[in-house]
Design a protein around this motif. Structure first.
Motif, short mmCIF file in Angstrom:
data_model
loop_
_atom_site.label_atom_id
_atom_site.label_comp_id
_atom_site.label_asym_id
_atom_site.label_seq_id
_atom_site.Cartn_x
_atom_site.Cartn_y
_atom_site.Cartn_z
N MET A 1 47.55 61.11 81.41
CA MET A 1 47.84 61.40 82.80
C MET A 1 46.86 60.71 83.74
O MET A 1 47.25 59.99 84.66
CB MET A 1 47.82 62.91 83.03
N ILE A 2 45.56 60.92 83.51
CA ILE A 2 44.56 60.27 84.35
C ILE A 2 44.59 58.76 84.13
O ILE A 2 44.43 57.98 85.08
CB ILE A 2 43.15 60.84 84.05
N PHE A 3 44.81 58.35 82.88
CA PHE A 3 44.89 56.91 82.59
C PHE A 3 46.03 56.26 83.37
O PHE A 3 45.84 55.25 84.05
CB PHE A 3 45.09 56.70 81.08
N ALA A 33 36.28 62.39 74.35
CA ALA A 33 35.43 63.25 73.52
C ALA A 33 34.96 64.47 74.30
O ALA A 33 35.01 65.60 73.80
CB ALA A 33 34.24 62.45 73.00
N LEU A 34 34.52 64.26 75.53
CA LEU A 34 34.04 65.38 76.36
C LEU A 34 35.17 66.35 76.68
O LEU A 34 34.99 67.58 76.63
CB LEU A 34 33.42 64.85 77.65
N SER A 35 36.36 65.82 77.00
CA SER A 35 37.49 66.68 77.33
C SER A 35 37.89 67.55 76.15
O SER A 35 38.17 68.75 76.30
CB SER A 35 38.69 65.83 77.78
N ALA A 36 37.92 66.95 74.96
CA ALA A 36 38.28 67.72 73.77
C ALA A 36 37.24 68.79 73.47
O ALA A 36 37.58 69.92 73.09
CB ALA A 36 38.45 66.77 72.58
N ALA A 37 35.97 68.44 73.62
CA ALA A 37 34.90 69.42 73.36
C ALA A 37 34.97 70.58 74.35
O ALA A 37 34.84 71.75 73.97
CB ALA A 37 33.54 68.73 73.44
N VAL A 38 35.20 70.28 75.64
CA VAL A 38 35.31 71.34 76.65
C VAL A 38 36.49 72.26 76.32
O VAL A 38 36.40 73.48 76.44
CB VAL A 38 35.46 70.72 78.06
N ILE A 85 42.87 67.79 70.84
CA ILE A 85 43.14 66.35 70.76
C ILE A 85 44.32 65.97 71.64
O ILE A 85 44.26 64.99 72.40
CB ILE A 85 43.37 65.93 69.30
N VAL A 86 45.40 66.74 71.57
CA VAL A 86 46.58 66.45 72.39
C VAL A 86 46.24 66.57 73.88
O VAL A 86 46.65 65.72 74.69
CB VAL A 86 47.75 67.39 72.01
N PHE A 87 45.51 67.60 74.25
CA PHE A 87 45.08 67.77 75.64
C PHE A 87 44.26 66.57 76.12
O PHE A 87 44.50 66.01 77.19
CB PHE A 87 44.26 69.06 75.77
N SER A 88 43.29 66.17 75.31
CA SER A 88 42.42 65.06 75.68
C SER A 88 43.19 63.75 75.81
O SER A 88 43.01 62.99 76.76
CB SER A 88 41.30 64.92 74.64
N LEU A 89 44.06 63.49 74.82
CA LEU A 89 44.85 62.26 74.87
C LEU A 89 45.85 62.29 76.03
O LEU A 89 46.20 61.25 76.59
CB LEU A 89 45.58 62.05 73.55
N GLY A 90 46.31 63.49 76.38
CA GLY A 90 47.19 63.60 77.53
C GLY A 90 46.51 63.14 78.80
O GLY A 90 47.16 62.62 79.72
#
Length: 368
Positions: A1-3, A33-38, A85-90
């Motif tokens: 989304m952000i990308f 990495a940060l988004s997935a960790a959060v 992972i899906v959230f971060s890649l999204g």
């Protein structure tokens, strides 16, 4: 989304020029990495509570060892890892890239298998009574066959010239081109083996997730090299246009894995279950194939190979053919426990071995 949003806005106004950062693999990988960790830190505690409430807890499995009973610990933590992972890649992934889609499909397919297996164990009240071995092999075979066909056919993101080349560590150039049928069969077996190897390793608190982080982290470095024309040329690696997206994928996996380890370290508050171990194993296998690093895996994932081999040798050769055990216990980590080594020491020592193997695998970048 952000990308995607960043790519649209950066060209329409100087005010959004800072969004050009999304064009850089390194920036997106760090943020992934940060988004997935959060995500893991925000949702892990509610998830653990909900698993307790629903009674989705690990079931006791007879290992023949006088060890602490882990039944009652919430399981299916792999759903958290997949969700992160899906959230971060999204947010940070390029969803038009086949280098992102193939490992994502592998993760979701194997994760769904794991959910079925974990739920069957919970419903039947036994850690030994999950999905049947025949059904698991059938589902793994369906995915592996489809993926192998895609890799040697028109859906390969590497193109027909690169698709069937065989690369091995320490040698600069491909050894040869394998016939598509033979290479497809090799991929078929490789994916099944790796997904099962990680599944077999997941037997002690924190044991599977940390070596997985080492493996996926190193594969992320290889993806960055092979997706960059300068670095791939300098290091004599095949240039794979778009492979850098696997760096973002690997970074998301690493962030999710670190967040999971916070709650999975001894004494574990949650287990990944087959949901996580099968998903991680299938993802590792697919990334290795996409990067043409299948023959690096015996070095990089040496711990998983050892765990799988000890289990299969014990079961197929020792018990079924010879009628006796070859090892005291199998897989490897249970054999070490049988010898009187404490669980935490077994886990940390195997982490160390896995880390050293990861360094050796990284060394192959230059030693060619």
């Amino acid at each position: 989304m952000i990308f995607e949003l960043g790519r649209i806005l950066q060209d329409h106004s100087d005010y959004f020029s800072f969004l050009r950062l999304v064009n850089y693999i390194t920036f997106r990988a760090i943020m992934a990495a940060l988004s997935a960790a959060v995500f893991m830190f925000v949702f892990s505690r509610p998830f653990i509570f909900e698993m307790h409430r629903l009674g989705f807890q690990d079931q006791d499995r007879d290992t023949g060892l006088a060890v602490h009973d882990k039944s009652g610990t919430p399981t299916m933590g792999g759903l958290l890892i997949i969700g992160a992972i899906v959230f971060s890649l999204g947010l940070w992934g390029n969803w038009t890239s086949p280098f992102l889609l193939y490992p994502l499909i592998a993760m979701l397919w194997h994760g769904a298998m794991g959910v079925w297996d974990d739920y069957a164990k919970i419903r039947r009240g036994s850690g030994n009574r999950g999905m049947s071995e025949r059904m698991k092999l059938l589902l793994q075979s369906l995915f592996s066959a489809g993926f192998a066909w895609a890799m040697v056919g028109p859906l390969s993101p590497m193109g027909p010239e690169m698709a069937t080349r065989i690369y091995v560590p320490f040698i600069k150039y491909p050894l040869f081109n394998l016939h598509p049928v033979l290479y497809g069969f090799f991929i078929f077996l490789f994916v099944i083996f790796v997904s099962n190897a990680v599944n077999l390793t997941d037997g002690l608190d924190g044991l599977a997730i940390t070596p997985s982080l080492f493996v996926i982290g190193v594969l992320g470095v290889f993806a960055y090299v092979e997706g960059n024309t300068i670095y791939s040329s300098y290091l004599f690696y095949p240039y794979l246009r778009g492979a850098g997206e696997l760096t973002v994928f690997a970074a998301a996996c690493a962030g999710a894995g670190l967040g999971f380890l916070w709650y999975n370290a001894y004494p574990a508050q949650i287990f990944m279950g087959d949901t996580g171990s099968l998903a991680i194993g299938g993802t590792m296998a697919v990334i290795s194939v996409l990067l043409k690093q299948e023959f690096l895996f015996p070095i990089l994932g040496g711990l998983f190979v050892a765990e799988a081999l000890t289990s299969q040798i014990q079961d197929k050769i020792g018990v079924r053919w010879l009628g006796r055990r070859i090892f005291y216990r199998a897989p490897l980590h249970h054999d070490l426990q049988h010898k009187g080594i404490a669980e935490t020491k077994v886990v940390i020592r195997l982490w160390i071995i896995s880390g050293l193997l990861a360094l050796l695998a990284l060394a192959t970048l230059k030693i060619r």
